[in-house]
Design an enzyme around this catalytic site. Sequence first.
Site, mmCIF file in Angstrom:
data_model
loop_
_atom_site.group_PDB
_atom_site.id
_atom_site.type_symbol
_atom_site.label_atom_id
_atom_site.label_comp_id
_atom_site.label_asym_id
_atom_site.label_seq_id
_atom_site.Cartn_x
_atom_site.Cartn_y
_atom_site.Cartn_z
ATOM 1 N N LYS A 13 0.652 -1.159 -0.135
ATOM 2 C CA LYS A 13 -0.056 0.067 0.035
ATOM 3 C C LYS A 13 0.900 1.292 0.115
ATOM 4 O O LYS A 13 0.416 2.103 -0.759
ATOM 5 C CB LYS A 13 -0.850 0.194 1.105
ATOM 6 C CG LYS A 13 -1.826 -1.035 1.213
ATOM 7 C CD LYS A 13 -2.949 -0.830 2.365
ATOM 8 C CE LYS A 13 -2.291 -0.912 3.757
ATOM 9 N NZ LYS A 13 -1.661 -2.000 4.175
ATOM 10 N N ARG A 88 -9.571 0.393 9.102
ATOM 11 C CA ARG A 88 -8.932 -0.932 9.438
ATOM 12 C C ARG A 88 -9.913 -1.927 9.855
ATOM 13 O O ARG A 88 -9.596 -3.004 10.231
ATOM 14 C CB ARG A 88 -7.802 -0.899 10.184
ATOM 15 C CG ARG A 88 -6.402 -0.956 9.481
ATOM 16 C CD ARG A 88 -5.520 -0.785 10.573
ATOM 17 N NE ARG A 88 -4.094 -1.426 9.802
ATOM 18 C CZ ARG A 88 -3.298 -0.927 9.312
ATOM 19 N NH1 ARG A 88 -3.143 0.390 8.991
ATOM 20 N NH2 ARG A 88 -1.987 -1.668 9.094
ATOM 21 N N ARG A 122 11.370 -6.164 4.834
ATOM 22 C CA ARG A 122 11.263 -4.726 4.302
ATOM 23 C C ARG A 122 12.319 -3.766 4.809
ATOM 24 O O ARG A 122 12.734 -3.891 6.044
ATOM 25 C CB ARG A 122 10.009 -4.308 4.642
ATOM 26 C CG ARG A 122 9.620 -2.769 4.368
ATOM 27 C CD ARG A 122 8.169 -2.642 4.344
ATOM 28 N NE ARG A 122 7.433 -2.509 5.305
ATOM 29 C CZ ARG A 122 6.137 -2.619 5.634
ATOM 30 N NH1 ARG A 122 5.495 -2.308 4.457
ATOM 31 N NH2 ARG A 122 5.514 -2.792 6.716
ATOM 32 N N ARG A 152 11.481 -1.034 10.113
ATOM 33 C CA ARG A 152 10.465 -0.619 11.050
ATOM 34 C C ARG A 152 10.536 -1.408 12.223
ATOM 35 O O ARG A 152 10.432 -2.489 12.171
ATOM 36 C CB ARG A 152 9.387 -0.796 10.515
ATOM 37 C CG ARG A 152 8.628 0.695 9.826
ATOM 38 C CD ARG A 152 7.499 0.631 8.982
ATOM 39 N NE ARG A 152 6.329 0.044 9.705
ATOM 40 C CZ ARG A 152 5.220 -0.138 9.145
ATOM 41 N NH1 ARG A 152 4.914 0.401 8.099
ATOM 42 N NH2 ARG A 152 4.196 -0.670 9.788
ATOM 43 N N ARG A 163 0.025 -8.804 13.562
ATOM 44 C CA ARG A 163 -0.345 -7.651 12.607
ATOM 45 C C ARG A 163 -1.345 -8.703 11.650
ATOM 46 O O ARG A 163 -2.437 -8.128 11.096
ATOM 47 C CB ARG A 163 0.552 -7.081 11.736
ATOM 48 C CG ARG A 163 1.027 -5.839 13.081
ATOM 49 C CD ARG A 163 2.535 -5.388 12.378
ATOM 50 N NE ARG A 163 2.284 -4.719 11.344
ATOM 51 C CZ ARG A 163 3.445 -4.379 10.382
ATOM 52 N NH1 ARG A 163 4.575 -4.701 10.708
ATOM 53 N NH2 ARG A 163 3.358 -3.578 9.263
HETATM 54 P P1 AMP Z 1 0.940 0.551 9.002
HETATM 55 O O1 AMP Z 1 1.868 1.806 8.695
HETATM 56 O O2 AMP Z 1 -0.385 0.996 8.246
HETATM 57 O O3 AMP Z 1 1.300 -0.672 8.668
HETATM 58 O O4 AMP Z 1 0.259 0.861 10.490
HETATM 59 C C1 AMP Z 1 1.239 0.528 11.467
HETATM 60 C C2 AMP Z 1 0.362 0.227 12.823
HETATM 61 O O5 AMP Z 1 -0.239 1.633 13.203
HETATM 62 C C3 AMP Z 1 -0.575 -0.596 12.654
HETATM 63 O O6 AMP Z 1 -0.172 -1.961 12.998
HETATM 64 C C4 AMP Z 1 -1.491 -0.171 13.867
HETATM 65 O O7 AMP Z 1 -1.014 -0.680 15.100
HETATM 66 C C5 AMP Z 1 -1.392 1.163 13.687
HETATM 67 N N1 AMP Z 1 -2.388 1.795 12.784
HETATM 68 C C6 AMP Z 1 -2.472 2.180 11.509
HETATM 69 N N2 AMP Z 1 -3.629 2.453 11.044
HETATM 70 C C7 AMP Z 1 -4.466 2.269 11.942
HETATM 71 C C8 AMP Z 1 -5.810 2.400 12.113
HETATM 72 N N3 AMP Z 1 -6.577 2.689 11.083
HETATM 73 N N4 AMP Z 1 -6.704 1.891 13.036
HETATM 74 C C9 AMP Z 1 -5.853 1.455 14.084
HETATM 75 N N5 AMP Z 1 -4.588 1.166 14.333
HETATM 76 C C10 AMP Z 1 -3.889 1.792 13.072
#
Ligand code: AMP
Length: 208
Positions: A13, A88, A122, A152, A163
Amino acid sequence: MNIILLGAPGAGKGTQASMLAEKYGFLHISTGDIFRANIKGGTEIGKLAKTYIDAGKLVPDSVTCEIVKDRLSKEDAAEGFMLDGFPRNVFQAEQLDSFSKIDFCLNINVPFELLMDRICGRRVCVCGESYHVTALNGRTTCLKCGKELYRRADDNPETVSARLETYLRETEPLIGYYEKQGKLLSVNGNGAPKEVFARICSAIDSRI
Ligand code: AMP
């Protein structure tokens, strides 16, 4: 045009969002990036979010929805936006429908068994670029800006398992949610980023 990018962690994404922002000028809003910036800045939201992110869980809906609502109320979002990582779960999608109008949801589909390797391999850059370690051939700096790449904090096997479970339980039902609304565009996300990008562009071009 208001777009959602949907897909499991590691579906690409973020990578696709950067390319789409460049090609179409979409405003890229990533909730993960917002949380990471808050963690870096040591804010209260950052402190709270970190405990959930480190555990591979979702940050509470009340906090996340408020952040997105506030971000979408800014002037630059009036022209359109591309949400990456939000919604999400179904509750967040319903909240989003209450304060915004979504045109379509682009789902990037990647075979589940590929995701663990994609995420654990990654390497990312502060400029937003991301690479797979095998493609880097030992290189440790960003090809685009030259800065040092890093992994990360939540891209480790234990957190990634959590996750992926969170994704299956909470996020995958959104595919049906947007399908029912006639807003789902699904794209095969297996392949090189450029190939996937070409598929995404033709899906988007068919819609705009
Ligand atoms: P991402 O960078 O999108 O993979 O997000 C990293 C982490 O941020 C996720 O594993 C969640 O813990 C948190 N996170 C990101 N977006 C959301 C969301 N819409 N709702 C809740 N937690 C989120």
